[in-house]
Write a protein that holds these residues in place. Structure first.
Motif, mmCIF file in Angstrom:
data_model
loop_
_atom_site.group_PDB
_atom_site.id
_atom_site.type_symbol
_atom_site.label_atom_id
_atom_site.label_comp_id
_atom_site.label_asym_id
_atom_site.label_seq_id
_atom_site.Cartn_x
_atom_site.Cartn_y
_atom_site.Cartn_z
ATOM 1 N N THR A 7 0.710 -1.242 -0.141
ATOM 2 C CA THR A 7 -0.133 0.053 0.125
ATOM 3 C C THR A 7 0.920 1.389 0.006
ATOM 4 O O THR A 7 0.543 2.099 -0.677
ATOM 5 C CB THR A 7 -0.995 -0.138 1.224
ATOM 6 N N SER A 29 -7.109 3.635 2.676
ATOM 7 C CA SER A 29 -7.239 2.382 1.497
ATOM 8 C C SER A 29 -8.530 2.619 0.747
ATOM 9 O O SER A 29 -8.531 2.134 -0.310
ATOM 10 C CB SER A 29 -6.882 1.288 2.022
ATOM 11 N N ASP A 30 -9.753 3.046 1.194
ATOM 12 C CA ASP A 30 -10.906 3.057 0.701
ATOM 13 C C ASP A 30 -11.386 4.246 -0.039
ATOM 14 O O ASP A 30 -12.316 4.629 -0.490
ATOM 15 C CB ASP A 30 -12.205 2.583 1.473
ATOM 16 N N ILE A 32 -11.554 6.794 -2.875
ATOM 17 C CA ILE A 32 -11.963 6.663 -4.443
ATOM 18 C C ILE A 32 -10.801 7.277 -5.137
ATOM 19 O O ILE A 32 -10.686 8.322 -4.895
ATOM 20 C CB ILE A 32 -13.423 7.016 -4.739
ATOM 21 N N GLU A 71 -10.475 1.914 -9.124
ATOM 22 C CA GLU A 71 -11.790 2.355 -8.516
ATOM 23 C C GLU A 71 -11.247 3.083 -7.021
ATOM 24 O O GLU A 71 -11.573 4.160 -6.920
ATOM 25 C CB GLU A 71 -12.799 1.420 -8.068
ATOM 26 N N LYS A 72 -10.591 2.364 -6.656
ATOM 27 C CA LYS A 72 -10.277 2.497 -5.022
ATOM 28 C C LYS A 72 -8.654 2.122 -4.814
ATOM 29 O O LYS A 72 -8.179 1.481 -5.743
ATOM 30 C CB LYS A 72 -10.868 1.994 -3.919
ATOM 31 N N SER A 74 -7.542 0.318 -2.370
ATOM 32 C CA SER A 74 -7.667 -0.832 -2.031
ATOM 33 C C SER A 74 -7.681 -1.851 -3.258
ATOM 34 O O SER A 74 -6.934 -2.886 -3.145
ATOM 35 C CB SER A 74 -8.502 -1.170 -0.984
ATOM 36 N N SER A 75 -8.448 -1.418 -4.370
ATOM 37 C CA SER A 75 -8.578 -2.397 -5.339
ATOM 38 C C SER A 75 -7.409 -2.455 -6.145
ATOM 39 O O SER A 75 -6.991 -3.439 -6.598
ATOM 40 C CB SER A 75 -9.822 -2.006 -6.284
ATOM 41 N N ASN A 78 -5.105 -4.374 -4.182
ATOM 42 C CA ASN A 78 -5.511 -6.031 -4.374
ATOM 43 C C ASN A 78 -5.100 -6.464 -5.469
ATOM 44 O O ASN A 78 -4.428 -7.695 -5.759
ATOM 45 C CB ASN A 78 -7.126 -6.084 -4.198
#
Length: 92
Positions: A7, A29-30, A32, A71-72, A74-75, A78
């Motif tokens: 991250t 992390s969330d 947008i 998108e985010k 976190s995405s 991931n």
């Protein structure tokens, strides 16, 4: 589980590429990314992908990238972690 080091590295790539200064440091992390950060345009996406490939020694195909990937934060993290796991399986 998301690796905090990944991250931080991805935040650094985004900050450097988009010229965000300290803005991204304060974001979780969330946060947008797509549609929320004006600097994130199609040229920036290509630059970020190249930086991710170089930093993590992964290969990203065009058809693997979608708006959902960016998108985010976190995405995106991931996605990179999935690519790293695929690389590790190939090398094992």
């Amino acid at each position: 589980m998301i690796n905090i080091n990944h991250t931080l590295e991805i935040k650094k790539i985004l900050t450097d590429t988009l010229g965000l200064g300290k803005r991204l440091d304060a974001m979780g992390s969330d946060v947008i990314l797509l549609g929320n950060i004006p600097e994130l345009d199609s040229v920036a996406v290509v630059t970020i992908i190249l930086a991710l490939e170089q930093k993590f020694a992964i290969s990203i195909k065009d058809d693997e990238i979608s708006a959902k990937t960016f998108e985010k934060l976190s995405s995106l993290v991931n996605f990179v972690e999935i690519k790293l796991a695929e690389k590790n399986r190939r090398l094992a």
